[in-house]
Motif scaffolding. Structure first.
Motif, PDB file in Angstrom:
ATOM      1  N   UNK A   1       3.639  -4.934  -2.647  1.00 16.86           N
ATOM      2  CA  UNK A   1       3.120  -4.178  -3.382  1.00 16.86           C
ATOM      3  C   UNK A   1       3.162  -2.834  -3.076  1.00 16.86           C
ATOM      4  N   UNK A   2       3.581  -1.635  -4.016  1.00 13.68           N
ATOM      5  CA  UNK A   2       3.688  -0.374  -3.781  1.00 13.68           C
ATOM      6  C   UNK A   2       4.170  -0.124  -2.423  1.00 13.68           C
ATOM      7  N   UNK A   3       5.617  -0.561  -2.213  1.00 10.23           N
ATOM      8  CA  UNK A   3       5.885  -0.754  -0.789  1.00 10.23           C
ATOM      9  C   UNK A   3       5.942   0.585  -0.130  1.00 10.23           C
ATOM     10  N   UNK A   4       6.446   1.701  -0.495  1.00  9.66           N
ATOM     11  CA  UNK A   4       6.434   2.889   0.209  1.00  9.66           C
ATOM     12  C   UNK A   4       5.297   3.492   0.718  1.00  9.66           C
ATOM     13  N   UNK A   5       4.267   3.462  -0.457  1.00  6.89           N
ATOM     14  CA  UNK A   5       3.161   3.816  -0.088  1.00  6.89           C
ATOM     15  C   UNK A   5       2.102   3.115   0.764  1.00  6.89           C
ATOM     16  N   UNK A   6       2.479   1.784   0.645  1.00  5.49           N
ATOM     17  CA  UNK A   6       1.461   0.738   1.512  1.00  5.49           C
ATOM     18  C   UNK A   6       2.212   1.070   3.158  1.00  5.49           C
ATOM     19  N   UNK A   7       3.419   1.090   3.102  1.00  4.93           N
ATOM     20  CA  UNK A   7       3.864   1.422   4.608  1.00  4.93           C
ATOM     21  C   UNK A   7       3.326   2.738   5.113  1.00  4.93           C
ATOM     22  N   UNK A   8       3.148   3.642   4.158  1.00 10.49           N
ATOM     23  CA  UNK A   8       2.722   5.134   4.886  1.00 10.49           C
ATOM     24  C   UNK A   8       1.177   4.720   5.137  1.00 10.49           C
ATOM     25  N   UNK A   9       0.568   4.048   4.550  1.00 11.12           N
ATOM     26  CA  UNK A   9      -1.039   3.883   4.842  1.00 11.12           C
ATOM     27  C   UNK A   9      -1.117   2.845   6.009  1.00 11.12           C
ATOM     28  N   UNK A  10      -0.152   1.747   6.055  1.00 10.77           N
ATOM     29  CA  UNK A  10      -0.222   0.988   7.275  1.00 10.77           C
ATOM     30  C   UNK A  10       0.101   1.931   8.540  1.00 10.77           C
ATOM     31  N   UNK A  11       1.021   2.871   8.465  1.00 12.93           N
ATOM     32  CA  UNK A  11       1.279   3.935   9.817  1.00 12.93           C
ATOM     33  C   UNK A  11       0.283   4.816  10.015  1.00 12.93           C
ATOM     34  N   UNK A  12      -0.497   5.183   9.108  1.00  6.88           N
ATOM     35  CA  UNK A  12      -1.443   6.111   9.015  1.00  6.88           C
ATOM     36  C   UNK A  12      -2.917   5.631   8.308  1.00  6.88           C
ATOM     37  N   UNK A  13      -3.607   4.741   9.019  1.00  6.09           N
ATOM     38  CA  UNK A  13      -4.809   4.271   8.325  1.00  6.09           C
ATOM     39  C   UNK A  13      -5.780   5.360   7.949  1.00  6.09           C
ATOM     40  N   UNK A  14      -5.727   6.867   8.090  1.00 11.36           N
ATOM     41  CA  UNK A  14      -6.594   7.666   7.323  1.00 11.36           C
ATOM     42  C   UNK A  14      -6.185   7.777   5.973  1.00 11.36           C
TER      43      UNK A  14
END
Length: 412
Positions: free
Chosen positions: A13-26
Motif C-alpha cells: 500500500x502506497x509503497x514509496x510513501x510507506x517506506x519513507x514513513x517506516x524509515x522515519x517514524x516522525x
C-alpha cells in the motif's frame, strides 16, 4: 479431478510513501508525497501517503497544484535504493512460504499456495503474511485470495490499506459485473473508449457481449478481456517470468509545454542514449520501436515501427524515433516524450535475416561460422562466441519505474 488453485496477490500500500514513513517514524500520520524536482514540472506526484490522499492529493498531480491544495504537504525526492531494499525484504518474506512466486513489479507479486493450503487455511496464511510484513518491515499491504491471477489482483484492490479479500468465481456476477468497465484490471482509458463505442459500459456488458463483436473491436485482446470479465484466467504463477524482459523504455516530462524542434530532438537523443544504455546493460536488442507523445492537454499519442532485424544502438534508435516523431507530430505543444524498444531478446540469440542487402556481408563471414561450428562440435555449444562480453558495472537501468529490480530477485 484437478485440484483447485489458490492464488494470492500481495500488493504493497502506497509503497514509496510507506517506506519513507517506516524509515522515519516522525512522518507517520502526516501527509507526505514522493515527487521529482519541485523546481521544474518534473515535480509530478509519483505517490502519496493515505493521509495526503484523504486531502485530495493524487498521483500525476503537479507539485505546484498539490502545494496549493495542501500547503503542509511534505515533499520528498524518490530514494530508489531504499525502495529496492524494502522490496527485497518483502519478497524474502513471501519466499519463506513458497517458491511459486511471480513478482510483477517492485511492490506486488503473486503466490500459488495451492500445495500448502492443505495444511493451513488460505485466509490464515494471508493474515500471517500481512502481519509479518507489517511487524518486520513496518509496511502495510493488501492481499487478494482467488482461484486465478486476475481475480486475485482484482481482490487485492478492493480493500486498501491493510485489506484481505476473498474473491471466488461465483462472486463475479454480484461483485464485478455491476462495476464500470474502466474499473477492470487490464482496461485503460483507450480500451474503455473503444468498448463504449460498442455499448460496453460495465464489466457485465463485457462478460455477455457477442464474441464476434468484441473480436472485431479489440482483436485477441477483446477475447481475453471477455474471458476475464467472466472470471476466467488460466495463467500459471511463473517464477521464471522475472527473466523475461519484454520491453525497455524511457520517458521524460518536459519543463515547459514545448514546440521548439531543436529542444524536442535533443530530448529524443537523450532518451535514445538512456534506452541504449539499458539495452546494453541487459545485453538485449528489440525488433519494435515505439514513441510516446503527451501533449499539453494530456492527450497521449503513440506510433511504432517493426524491423526485420533487431536494433540496440543509440544512433539507430534515435534515427527511427525521430522519423516516427516527424511523421506524427502536428505542431501542438508537447508535455512528455518517450521511447520504448519492445519484442526484445538476448543479443546472442538474435540472428539477422538474410536479405539482398546483407547477403554479401554474411557470405564473407561464412568461413568463420564454419570454424565456430567445428569448435562447438568438439567443445560444446557456446564454447566460442562472437565478440567478448564484459560484465561492466552499470547504473543505467537502475530506475524504480522499470522492472530492473528483478535483478535483485534472480538466482536466490
Amino acid at each position: 479431478m484437478a485440484k483447485a488453485r489458490i492464488i494470492l496477490h500481495v500488493d504493497m500500500n502506497s509503497f514509496y510513501a510507506s517506506v519513507e514513513q517506516a524509515y522515519n517514524p516522525e512522518l507517520k500520520g502526516k501527509a507526505i508525497a514522493i515527487a521529482g524536482n519541485p523546481k521544474e514540472r518534473r515535480g509530478i506526484i509519483v505517490t502519496s501517503s493515505y493521509e495526503a490522499r484523504a486531502k485530495g492529493i493524487y498521483t500525476t498531480m503537479s507539485v505546484g497544484e498539490a502545494l496549493r491544495k495542501l500547503p503542509e504537504l511534505i515533499l520528498l525526492p524518490p530514494d530508489f535504493q531504499k525502495y529496492r531494499t524494502a522490496s527485497k525484504a518483502m519478497f524474502s518474506i513471501l519466499r519463506s512460504y513458497t517458491n511459486l512466486i511471480e513478482p510483477v513489479s517492485i511492490d506486488e507479486g503473486y503466490l500459488d499456495i495451492s500445495e500448502i493450503s492443505d495444511e493451513r487455511h488460505p485466509l490464515e496464511i494471508a493474515k500471517e503474511i500481512q502481519m509479518r510484513i507489517y511487524r518486520e518491515l513496518d509496511l502495510p499491504c493488501s492481499i487478494g485470495i482467488a482461484p486465478n491471477k486476475f481475480l486475485a489482483k482484482t481482490a487485492s484492490d478492493m480493500k486498501k490499506p491493510m485489506g484481505i479479500t476473498v474473491l471466488r468465481k461465483r462472486d463475479v456476477p454480484e461483485k464485478l459485473w455491476p462495476l464500470p468497465v474502466i474499473n477492470m484490471h487490464g482496461v485503460g482509458e483507450s480500451t474503455a473508449k473503444k468498448l463504449a463505442a460498442i455499448k460496453v459500459e460495465t464489466i457485465g456488458d463485457l462478460a455477455h457481449i457477442d464474441e464476434l463483436i468484441i473480436k472485431k473491436a479489440l482483436g485477441k485482446n477483446g477475447e481475453r478481456l471477455k474471458r476475464r470479465a467472466n472470471g476466467e484466467d488460466t495463467r500459471e504463477v511463473d517464477p521464471n517470468a522475472i527473466y523475461q524482459t519484454k520491453s525497455v523504455g524511457n520517458s521524460t516530462t518536459l519543463p515547459f509545454d514545448e514546440t521548439d524542434i531543436d529542444v524536442l530532438e535533443k530530448t529524443f537523443l537523450k532518451l535514445s542514449e538512456k534506452v541504449a544504455e539499458r539495452l546494453d546493460a541487459k545485453k538485449l536488442c528489440g525488433t519494435t520501436i515505439s514513441i510516446q507523445i503527451r501533449d499539453a492537454d494530456w492527450h497521449n499519442h503513440s506510433k511504432s515501427k517493426t524491423f526485420q532485424n533487431p536494433i540496440h544502438e543509440k544512433n539507430r534508435i534515435y534515427e527511427e524515433a525521430l522519423e516516427l516523431f516527424h511523421k506524427s507530430w502536428d505542431g501542438v505543444p508537447i508535455r512528455l516524450l518517450g521511447i520504448t524498444v519492445s519484442n526484445v531478446l538476448e543479443r546472442r540469440q538474435s540472428a539477422e535475416q538474410l536479405s539482398l542487402f546483407n547477403f554479401e556481408q554474411f557470405a564473407k563471414q561464412e568461413p568463420i561460422y564454419n570454424i565456430i561450428d567445428e569448435i562447438e562440435k568438439k567443445f560444446g555449444k557456446g564454447a566460442i562466441q562472437k565478440g567478448i562480453e564484459i560484465n561492466k558495472k552499470s547504473y543505467a537501468s537502475k530506475t524504480s519505474f522499470s522492472k530492473d529490480f528483478f535483478e535483485d530477485l534472480k538466482d536466490r
